[in-house]
Design an enzyme around this catalytic site. Structure first.
Site, PDB file in Angstrom:
ATOM      1  N   SER A   1      50.631  22.946   5.487  1.00 22.17           N
ATOM      2  CA  SER A   1      50.402  21.830   4.854  1.00 22.17           C
ATOM      3  C   SER A   1      51.514  20.708   4.940  1.00 22.17           C
ATOM      4  O   SER A   1      52.570  21.162   5.256  1.00 22.17           O
ATOM      5  CB  SER A   1      50.270  22.018   3.250  1.00 22.17           C
ATOM      6  OG  SER A   1      51.438  22.516   2.822  1.00 22.17           O
ATOM      7  N   CYS A   2      51.263  19.571   4.939  1.00 22.42           N
ATOM      8  CA  CYS A   2      52.386  18.598   4.937  1.00 22.42           C
ATOM      9  C   CYS A   2      52.042  17.191   4.141  1.00 22.42           C
ATOM     10  O   CYS A   2      50.833  17.206   3.297  1.00 22.42           O
ATOM     11  CB  CYS A   2      52.304  17.850   6.060  1.00 22.42           C
ATOM     12  SG  CYS A   2      51.015  16.990   6.801  1.00 22.42           S
ATOM     13  N   PRO A   3      52.731  16.472   3.706  1.00 15.46           N
ATOM     14  CA  PRO A   3      52.735  15.222   2.466  1.00 15.46           C
ATOM     15  C   PRO A   3      51.455  14.363   2.814  1.00 15.46           C
ATOM     16  O   PRO A   3      50.650  14.377   1.859  1.00 15.46           O
ATOM     17  CB  PRO A   3      54.150  14.597   2.781  1.00 15.46           C
ATOM     18  CG  PRO A   3      54.922  15.576   3.251  1.00 15.46           C
ATOM     19  CD  PRO A   3      54.493  16.546   4.246  1.00 15.46           C
TER      20      PRO A   3
ATOM     21  N   GLY B   1      49.032  15.313   5.197  1.00 13.77           N
ATOM     22  CA  GLY B   1      47.962  16.102   5.349  1.00 13.77           C
ATOM     23  C   GLY B   1      46.874  15.580   6.629  1.00 13.77           C
ATOM     24  O   GLY B   1      45.697  15.955   6.577  1.00 13.77           O
TER      25      GLY B   1
ATOM     26  N   THR C   1      49.675  19.189   9.411  1.00  9.46           N
ATOM     27  CA  THR C   1      49.078  20.062   8.958  1.00  9.46           C
ATOM     28  C   THR C   1      48.294  21.004  10.113  1.00  9.46           C
ATOM     29  O   THR C   1      48.349  22.117  10.333  1.00  9.46           O
ATOM     30  CB  THR C   1      48.137  19.896   7.946  1.00  9.46           C
ATOM     31  OG1 THR C   1      48.850  19.227   6.790  1.00  9.46           O
ATOM     32  CG2 THR C   1      47.175  20.997   7.151  1.00  9.46           C
TER      33      THR C   1
END
Length: 490
Positions: A8-10, A12, A16
């Site tokens: 996951s990443c900020p 998305g 991700t």
């Protein structure tokens, strides 16, 4: 070995899924079985509980808080930022396998929840970054939806649409605010509806940011105190800075309250009534009485300084923000510059958002151009990534440059920083404006002085291309040298 992973990443959007693909390829190459859950912008397709139960180890490649982490309790766990999942997937797989061999995980039936957790320990700085990025991740959809709706309202209804809905004077004409929102369509048309909905979404930026920072710290019980603290921050004029403080404060208060262990009979009341009640009051009181005024003063000072920037100072600001956009390609530094642009957009300064978006488009476009101009300087995989980078860059997805930076960071990252800085400075010099917080070339109709914006974009792209080719020519990367040898051998 059987492995499971969550990425996951900020935003998305890109990190991700790139991390998920890298982990899958690394595990398969090492002869292991892996199932990956991507908690991205398109939502998350949850891992099969059977796969979790049978897993020997768990890998988290995440820059935001992993949702439903309790599912993996009791399993050996390897954790790291999402970029590690992209750049060092094989190492994460090896580490997970080693942990599983050293302490085999019990094979628990999928319907039985483990009682103990083996979560990795994070340092204070890593925790703070995780909490802040969690808040940013949940806030970004409001930014995109609200900003683009507002921009469309201006395009359809003209520059006076805001005064038509909320009242005020525009070019000598005074408008009265529409008291009943259900009358907006008849009195201000579809442009008025777009303005109202966009402004409503934009009005939730700070409360959502604060609420989900607190969520990252204290789970669901932190949301209510965080959102209320964010609403107070908006009401007193403390802005984004106030939202950050409110979120961290709410998380800390709820974490402290959770340390209180009442009897079993009071546990339900504690979670449902006591913690939200006390948390909302304490956070709201501190924001109103103690820290609100100083934060609001700091926010006003920053806004006044920003409004006073012109000429050379504005160009320097564009250069700095552009360099930040090109530095970590969607990471925390990039997000700070982006949110600065969004804050300026919300306050009415449209030039900074234009500079930020131009700079954010440059890294993938510059690398794509370089891979076409001198293809022998890049591996076949990088040349393939360059084809996708054209579309990603045009769409303002800076992460499109990551495959190049992962393979050759010492040459690529300075090049993207140079290109971003050039684009940001040139955009500010031409005073290009942008009413939308996202969209890339697809929202060119919302760009003021689009000719200047395109000049900035082309200048930054060319700067990145020239810089990376020069650096690769002076000091060839091993990957590029091997690619040339392979071509010559064929």
């Amino acid at each position: 070995m059987k492995l499971v992973a969550v990425t996951s990443c900020p935003t998305g959007i890109a990190h991700t899924y790139m991390a998920a693909e890298a982990l899958e390829q690394a595990a398969i190459a090492a002869g292991h079985e892996i199932h990956v859950e991507t908690q991205g912008a398109a939502g998350a397709e949850a891992l099969n509980p059977v796969d979790i139960a049978e897993a020997d180890a768990v890998i988290f490649a995440a820059d935001v808080d992993v949702r439903d982490k309790e599912r993996f309790a009791g399993k050996p766990t390897v954790s790291g930022p999402v970029k590690r999942g992209i750049n060092n997937a094989a190492a994460m797989v090896e580490e997970a396998v080693a942990m599983a061999e050293a302490a085999p995980a019990p094979k628990i039936a999928a319907s039985v929840a483990p009682m103990t957790a083996a979560a990795p320990r994070l340092g204070p700085g890593a925790k703070l970054r995780l909490w802040l990025m969690t808040g940013v991740s949940y806030m970004l959809p409001f930014v995109a939806a609200g900003g683009i709706l507002i921009a469309l309202a201006f395009v359809i209804g003209g520059a006076e649409v805001n005064q038509k809905v909320y009242g005020g004077e525009f070019e000598g004409v005074t408008y009265e605010a529409i008291a009943n929102p259900t009358d907006i369509l008849t009195q201000a048309g579809i442009a008025g509806v777009l303005m109202y909905l966009g402004a409503t979404a934009f009005g939730m930026l700070v409360p959502i940011l604060a609420g989900y920072i607190a969520f990252g710290m204290a789970d669901r019980m932190g949301i209510a105190p965080g959102v209320v603290g964010g609403l107070v921050a908006v009401a007193i004029g403390a802005g984004f800075l106030g939202g950050l403080v409110a979120g961290l404060l709410a998380g800390a208060v709820v974490m402290a309250l959770k340390l209180i262990k009442p009897g079993q009979a009071l546990q339900g009341i504690m979670r449902i009534v006591v913690i939200p009640l006390v948390g909302v009051f304490v956070v709201g009181f501190i924001m109103l009485v103690v820290v609100g005024k100083p934060i609001a003063a700091a926010q006003d000072g920053m806004t006044d300084w920003l409004a006073g920037l012109s000429g050379a100072n504005a160009i320097l600001l564009g250069l700095l923000l552009g360099a930040m956009m090109g530095f970590d390609l969607g990471g925390p530094v990039n997000k700070v510059a982006y949110l600065f642009g969004v804050g300026a957009l919300a306050s009415g300064d449209l030039t900074i958002m234009a500079a930020v978006m131009a700079a954010g488009m440059v890294p993938p476009l510059g690398m794509a151009l370089a891979s076409v101009v001198r293809p022998k300087r890049f591996t076949p995989g990088e040349r393939q990534a360059g084809k996708a980078a054209w579309l990603l860059g045009a769409s303002f997805i800076t992460e499109g440059a990551i495959p190049f930076a992962a393979a050759d960071p010492l040459r690529v990252i300075p090049s993207t920083v140079i290109g971003g800085a050039v684009a940001g400075a040139v955009s500010m010099a031409f005073e290009a404006t942008l009413r939308a917080p996202h969209g890339g070339i697809w929202v060119i109709g919302l760009i003021g002085n689009w000719g200047g914006f395109l000049v900035a974009l082309l200048a930054g792209t060319a700067a990145t291309c020239i810089a990376v080719l020069a650096l690769k020519s002076v000091a060839r990367s091993e990957a590029a040298a091997e690619a040339d040898e392979h071509v010559l051998a064929i």
